[in-house]
Design an enzyme around this catalytic site. Structure first.
Site, mmCIF file in Angstrom:
data_model
loop_
_atom_site.group_PDB
_atom_site.id
_atom_site.type_symbol
_atom_site.label_atom_id
_atom_site.label_comp_id
_atom_site.label_asym_id
_atom_site.label_seq_id
_atom_site.Cartn_x
_atom_site.Cartn_y
_atom_site.Cartn_z
ATOM 1 N N HIS A 1 34.534 151.613 31.477
ATOM 2 C CA HIS A 1 35.113 151.960 30.184
ATOM 3 C C HIS A 1 35.114 153.479 30.042
ATOM 4 O O HIS A 1 34.279 154.167 30.631
ATOM 5 C CB HIS A 1 34.303 151.344 29.049
ATOM 6 C CG HIS A 1 34.451 149.860 28.936
ATOM 7 N ND1 HIS A 1 34.017 149.165 27.835
ATOM 8 C CD2 HIS A 1 34.968 148.935 29.780
ATOM 9 C CE1 HIS A 1 34.266 147.878 27.999
ATOM 10 N NE2 HIS A 1 34.842 147.714 29.180
ATOM 11 N N GLU B 1 34.072 155.369 27.701
ATOM 12 C CA GLU B 1 32.800 155.904 27.221
ATOM 13 C C GLU B 1 31.777 156.015 28.344
ATOM 14 O O GLU B 1 31.076 157.022 28.462
ATOM 15 C CB GLU B 1 32.206 155.016 26.119
ATOM 16 C CG GLU B 1 33.079 154.848 24.901
ATOM 17 C CD GLU B 1 33.925 153.583 24.952
ATOM 18 O OE1 GLU B 1 34.650 153.370 25.960
ATOM 19 O OE2 GLU B 1 33.879 152.804 23.995
ATOM 20 N N CYS C 1 28.878 149.768 25.872
ATOM 21 C CA CYS C 1 28.972 151.217 25.698
ATOM 22 C C CYS C 1 27.998 151.701 24.632
ATOM 23 O O CYS C 1 27.369 152.748 24.799
ATOM 24 C CB CYS C 1 30.403 151.608 25.350
ATOM 25 S SG CYS C 1 31.566 151.294 26.713
ATOM 26 N N CYS D 1 32.191 149.123 22.458
ATOM 27 C CA CYS D 1 31.720 147.740 22.634
ATOM 28 C C CYS D 1 30.192 147.753 22.761
ATOM 29 O O CYS D 1 29.582 148.820 22.878
ATOM 30 C CB CYS D 1 32.363 147.140 23.879
ATOM 31 S SG CYS D 1 31.706 147.805 25.433
#
Length: 170
Positions: A60, A62, A93, A90
């Site tokens: 991701h 992040e 993260c 999410c």
């Protein structure tokens, strides 16, 4: 009163940088989420989603930005840094954000079904954890929303066209 003054113009500027990263993800057919990490008014990390490219569910924006920022700082602690991300983090993260002890998280669009910064739950300020982040939601929200909506509308259209051509071939 020694609290820092938050310059909302800076938030809009840095979210613009995150939106540029999200656009890169979109162009690469990734879910268009972008992230930048700022320390002392300077961007020290930039990333976009790369799940499909790297075949890695943890890639991701992040997570990739956190890794870059830790390398730039020379420490796993990012206590004086701010993350700007186009979509609410999410749970995966958010857990990494808490562990790296980011001071602040600024996001564009919330995620009521899966967000972990106040959407579905709030891991960033969970009382039992050893760190809590300041959260600023809704920065350049409409632009972030439009990018995601456009991406998923295009995906649905592609799937519909593929199904139509498959059915017409029978």
């Amino acid at each position: 009163m020694n609290e820092p003054i938050i310059d909302l113009q800076s938030d809009a500027h840095f979210m613009g940088e995150a939106l540029r990263q999200a656009a890169r993800a979109y162009a690469a057919e990734e879910v268009p989420v972008g992230a930048v990490i700022v320390r002392g008014g300077r961007i020290i990390a930039r990333a976009s989603n790369q799940v499909e490219l790297l075949k890695d569910a943890t890639a991701h924006a992040e997570m990739l930005a956190l890794t870059q920022a830790q390398e730039a700082v020379g420490d796993w602690r990012l206590t004086d840094c701010t993350l700007y991300v186009t979509k609410e983090p999410c749970p995966m993260c958010a857990g990494a954000i808490v562990h790296t002890r980011l001071a602040r998280v600024v996001f564009g669009i919330g995620d009521p079904k899966g967000g972990a910064a106040g959407g579905a739950l709030n891991l960033l300020q969970f009382p039992g954890l050893n760190h809590r982040c300041d959260i600023t939601p809704g920065v350049r929200e409409e632009e972030c929303r439009a990018l995601l909506k456009s991406f998923f509308a295009a995906r649905r259209s592609e799937k519909s066209e593929a199904a139509d051509s498959k059915n017409s071939g029978n």
